[in-house]
Design a protein around this motif. Sequence first.
Motif, PDB file in Angstrom:
ATOM      1  N   HIS A 353       0.851  -1.193   0.159  1.00  0.00           N
ATOM      2  CA  HIS A 353      -0.046   0.087  -0.012  1.00  0.00           C
ATOM      3  C   HIS A 353       1.048   1.291  -0.023  1.00  0.00           C
ATOM      4  N   ASN A 354       0.167   2.497  -0.248  1.00  0.00           N
ATOM      5  CA  ASN A 354       0.899   3.805  -0.223  1.00  0.00           C
ATOM      6  C   ASN A 354       2.082   3.833  -1.095  1.00  0.00           C
ATOM      7  N   ALA A 355       1.755   3.241  -2.380  1.00  0.00           N
ATOM      8  CA  ALA A 355       2.901   3.365  -3.334  1.00  0.00           C
ATOM      9  C   ALA A 355       2.738   4.093  -4.394  1.00  0.00           C
ATOM     10  N   GLY A 356       1.969   5.473  -4.161  1.00  0.00           N
ATOM     11  CA  GLY A 356       2.004   6.468  -5.240  1.00  0.00           C
ATOM     12  C   GLY A 356       2.800   7.448  -4.842  1.00  0.00           C
ATOM     13  N   ALA A 357       3.656   7.610  -4.051  1.00  0.00           N
ATOM     14  CA  ALA A 357       4.696   8.683  -3.809  1.00  0.00           C
ATOM     15  C   ALA A 357       5.835   8.018  -3.489  1.00  0.00           C
ATOM     16  N   TYR A 358       6.905   8.734  -4.218  1.00  0.00           N
ATOM     17  CA  TYR A 358       8.559   8.463  -3.978  1.00  0.00           C
ATOM     18  C   TYR A 358       8.518   6.755  -4.060  1.00  0.00           C
ATOM     19  N   CYS A 359       8.092   6.249  -5.170  1.00  0.00           N
ATOM     20  CA  CYS A 359       8.283   4.897  -5.371  1.00  0.00           C
ATOM     21  C   CYS A 359       8.816   4.785  -6.970  1.00  0.00           C
ATOM     22  N   ARG A 360       7.964   4.897  -8.000  1.00  0.00           N
ATOM     23  CA  ARG A 360       8.387   5.051  -9.238  1.00  0.00           C
ATOM     24  C   ARG A 360       9.382   5.813  -9.490  1.00  0.00           C
ATOM     25  N   SER A 361       9.068   7.276  -8.929  1.00  0.00           N
ATOM     26  CA  SER A 361      10.053   8.095  -9.331  1.00  0.00           C
ATOM     27  C   SER A 361      11.321   8.095  -8.651  1.00  0.00           C
ATOM     28  N   MET A 362      11.479   7.053  -7.758  1.00  0.00           N
ATOM     29  CA  MET A 362      12.891   6.727  -7.123  1.00  0.00           C
ATOM     30  C   MET A 362      13.570   5.458  -7.734  1.00  0.00           C
ATOM     31  N   ARG A 363      12.856   5.073  -8.922  1.00  0.00           N
ATOM     32  CA  ARG A 363      13.495   3.750  -9.573  1.00  0.00           C
ATOM     33  C   ARG A 363      15.056   4.111  -9.961  1.00  0.00           C
ATOM     34  N   THR A 364      15.779   3.203  -9.866  1.00  0.00           N
ATOM     35  CA  THR A 364      17.404   3.426 -10.351  1.00  0.00           C
ATOM     36  C   THR A 364      17.559   2.117 -11.129  1.00  0.00           C
TER      37      THR A 364
END
Length: 395
Positions: A353-364
């Motif tokens: 849950h709560n994966a809509g912020a600072y998740c996809r945008s932090m991918r490396t």
Amino acid sequence: MIIPPHVLSAARQIDTAGYVYDLDILRSRLSQIEDALPLKRKHIHFATMANDHTNVLATIAETGHGVFVNSPLHLRLALSSGVAAKQTIYAASNMSGSEMRMCLNVGVHLVLDSAGQVASLDAIAPTNTPVGIRVNAGSAIEGPSLALEASYRFGLLADEVDAVQRSTRNLRITGVHCYFGTDILDPRTLLDGLDRLASIAVLLPDLEYVDGGGGFGIADDFDSPAFDLAAYGRGAAAIIARLEERLRRPVTLIVEPGRWLSAPIGWFFARVIDVKPRADRILAGVAASVVQFPRMLLHPEKARHPCEIVDGRHRLPAALPVWVTGNSTYSRDFLARGAALPNPKVGDLIAFHNAGAYCRSMRTRFLGKEDPEELFLHAPDERRPLVDAFANAAQ
């Protein structure tokens, strides 16, 4: 933990791992903030670093709200998604001259981080250019309450503000901003910061707005109290009212809700492909990696996401804590540590849950993993790309 049925239906289409977002939840949370702030003059700005997908940014634009960006790439994405330049705030420490010229050409609002930035922009800006300044009024990055640290890397010191505003020839300093921290759960912390910022703002003769930057918090579990949005709204309105009374003119409040706004709009799903029982834990190996769901990678000591096994609610709880491990040889490839889950089985779908912020945008690119699938529900209509227009204006 409740996952909406339409989200689960979309998640079952994912082969191994991916994100599902419901953008109607984003629209609803924007409305909640509007309703909670009893102010005539208020703006809501979404930090693009939380989630830079164009569907998210287009939804922000569609609802008439603004964005807060700190890079040319995010500026390009925001404008190409339909966000108006006048609804865009650009702020970055150590900003280059080319960045400043780009922002002037595009017509976005700049918030400057130092006396040096103010002097550099003042030398190239047209007469009467409105800007904001970032001020060090305290931060809660290292603890639950605000601490005033002279060594804090963001912003002007309070005793620099008067001299800086007197030094400008072409700039009008119309606003103050402070970054108090992120994921702050106690509204009193943010209100303390906003009150401090307002006391500094009175030094600016051209003041038009106060930007209480710093994100509203999201708890790492569903048993903790939620951020009290109503209490923040009442307190913020009172602070702005006192400031307006002191200045005898209207002042706009800018709110940056941070992770609170977009974390609950998204879920990350991953399939279990291996299970290893150990003496003190159960290792559930999934077809995904922490580099694809990376808050745990960047913040291993504090980042947590409530998780559950989809369709596992009728199973007995596992006798040992479950550690969800990624599909790499990196020793710290953990998507969850010590979770209370049923006994995992191969084929299970785990939801974070709560994966809509600072998740996809932090991918490396670390570990060489492909980008996971992303499914968007209730997305806005496709918009005509404006990248070429941005490029022309930025030159």
